[in-house]
Design a protein around this motif. Sequence first.
Motif, PDB file in Angstrom:
ATOM      1  N   SER A 161      19.494  60.656  53.104  1.00  0.00           N
ATOM      2  CA  SER A 161      20.593  60.591  54.070  1.00  0.00           C
ATOM      3  C   SER A 161      20.563  61.790  55.005  1.00  0.00           C
ATOM      4  N   PHE A 162      20.099  62.926  54.495  1.00  0.00           N
ATOM      5  CA  PHE A 162      20.052  64.145  55.318  1.00  0.00           C
ATOM      6  C   PHE A 162      19.037  63.999  56.457  1.00  0.00           C
ATOM      7  N   HIS A 163      17.870  63.404  56.164  1.00  0.00           N
ATOM      8  CA  HIS A 163      16.909  63.138  57.232  1.00  0.00           C
ATOM      9  C   HIS A 163      17.562  62.319  58.352  1.00  0.00           C
ATOM     10  N   LEU A 164      18.302  61.288  57.954  1.00  0.00           N
ATOM     11  CA  LEU A 164      18.904  60.393  58.940  1.00  0.00           C
ATOM     12  C   LEU A 164      20.012  61.091  59.728  1.00  0.00           C
ATOM     13  N   ALA A 165      20.763  61.946  59.060  1.00  0.00           N
ATOM     14  CA  ALA A 165      21.791  62.713  59.762  1.00  0.00           C
ATOM     15  C   ALA A 165      21.151  63.630  60.802  1.00  0.00           C
ATOM     16  N   CYS A 166      20.011  64.212  60.459  1.00  0.00           N
ATOM     17  CA  CYS A 166      19.299  65.078  61.404  1.00  0.00           C
ATOM     18  C   CYS A 166      18.703  64.273  62.553  1.00  0.00           C
ATOM     19  N   ARG A 167      18.304  63.059  62.278  1.00  0.00           N
ATOM     20  CA  ARG A 167      17.795  62.193  63.345  1.00  0.00           C
ATOM     21  C   ARG A 167      18.875  61.912  64.372  1.00  0.00           C
ATOM     22  N   GLU A 168      20.109  61.696  63.879  1.00  0.00           N
ATOM     23  CA  GLU A 168      21.216  61.378  64.786  1.00  0.00           C
ATOM     24  C   GLU A 168      21.825  62.630  65.403  1.00  0.00           C
ATOM     25  N   GLY A 169      21.633  63.773  64.765  1.00  0.00           N
ATOM     26  CA  GLY A 169      22.130  65.030  65.311  1.00  0.00           C
ATOM     27  C   GLY A 169      23.626  65.220  65.211  1.00  0.00           C
ATOM     28  N   THR A 170      24.249  64.628  64.196  1.00  0.00           N
ATOM     29  CA  THR A 170      25.696  64.772  64.019  1.00  0.00           C
ATOM     30  C   THR A 170      25.986  66.027  63.211  1.00  0.00           C
ATOM     31  N   THR A 225      11.966  65.618  62.175  1.00  0.00           N
ATOM     32  CA  THR A 225      12.792  64.506  62.658  1.00  0.00           C
ATOM     33  C   THR A 225      13.664  64.927  63.826  1.00  0.00           C
ATOM     34  N   ALA A 226      14.323  66.080  63.694  1.00  0.00           N
ATOM     35  CA  ALA A 226      15.202  66.567  64.757  1.00  0.00           C
ATOM     36  C   ALA A 226      14.406  66.886  66.020  1.00  0.00           C
ATOM     37  N   LEU A 228      19.303  73.957  61.532  1.00  0.00           N
ATOM     38  CA  LEU A 228      18.296  73.919  60.473  1.00  0.00           C
ATOM     39  C   LEU A 228      17.543  75.243  60.364  1.00  0.00           C
ATOM     40  N   LEU A 229      17.219  75.830  61.504  1.00  0.00           N
ATOM     41  CA  LEU A 229      16.490  77.103  61.477  1.00  0.00           C
ATOM     42  C   LEU A 229      17.355  78.226  60.918  1.00  0.00           C
TER      43      LEU A 229
END
Length: 355
Positions: A148-157, A185-186, A198-199
């Motif tokens: 789910s974290f990958h997907l959250a990073c994809r959407e940038g929320t 992903t981001a 993330l950094l």
Amino acid sequence: MIRCYHERPQDLLSAVHRSDIDWLESNVRHLNVDWQTCVHSKSGDTALHVAAQAGCTQVLGWLLSNGCDCCLEQQNLDGKRPLHSAVQASHLPIVKILLDHGVTVDPLKRADWTPLMLACTKKNLQIVKYLISHGANVRLVNKDGWTSFHLACREGTEAVILYLLELDGSLWNTVSNNGRTPLHTAAMHGRKSTIQLLLSRGNYAADEADACGNTPLMEALRMGHVEIAEMLISDHQASLFAKDKTGRMGLHIAAEAGQLEVVQLLMEKYSVDVNLLSDTGLTALHCAAKEGQLSVVDALLNMGCNIDTQDENGRTALWLACGGRKSMCVKKLLQLGAQDIADNKGTLPSQLMSF
């Protein structure tokens, strides 16, 4: 007379879709409906799926009170359960009703998506929180190794990302089956604020590569995200000369993708050699010509790229353009003096494509 309602299930499903409880009361209430076979012919959606998508709590409650509770865990043809449908439509009240009826909180849709994963793509923090409060697993992975974290990073929320990190501060370090981190992903999807977050929270290696050797910087260059590329170079010390599994670097990747602004940036601001060779002897011109990236071909030649450089197989940019039948690039290269040079096997560009 009591009978099964099977002649025209589309009428029933249509009434559910338009939240017409009066029609349901008049036409269905006193019938012995076989709810599990009363499904949409194309999608396989049950009445609960349709109600969950429509977001009408009154109709959903009516269905559950009239025997449709047998469909709470039923999958449609795409493997979705009613909970998936409610989350995908971002209907929190429906999600609450379904979970209160004891549905499984983490069902995988064909080993692919859980409701929590779908919630993270919909940027709905309330639903994310509610699912997790009912036991949704933030570390559950799908068949590709995405969380789910990958997907959250994809959407940038940012709100969702921060919440997930509060629950598990090590989520930044999750890696998919093909070696992709949330930072990859981001970067691919151009999520600047997510990358900054993330950094600041993670300890990513400057040139962490996925299974194909792609770094986050390469993904930003490929997709034309100039601002993100510059941030990764300056703040993360990402190297423009890291190589993927085929030995290509950022300039080659950007040229192949037709990212003219990126190509110009790399040479003008970062002084990358226009004739930089990959491990197999490719120049950026080879990569652009092969994919028919005419504007990049033109720019590279104007910036001094050698037009007849041969790779390890003896192929020139003209040879690759002819091989890919990129007629406009072939015409441009010929106009600028490209020669009809054979490769190591003796094949001429003109044999691949007449010009």
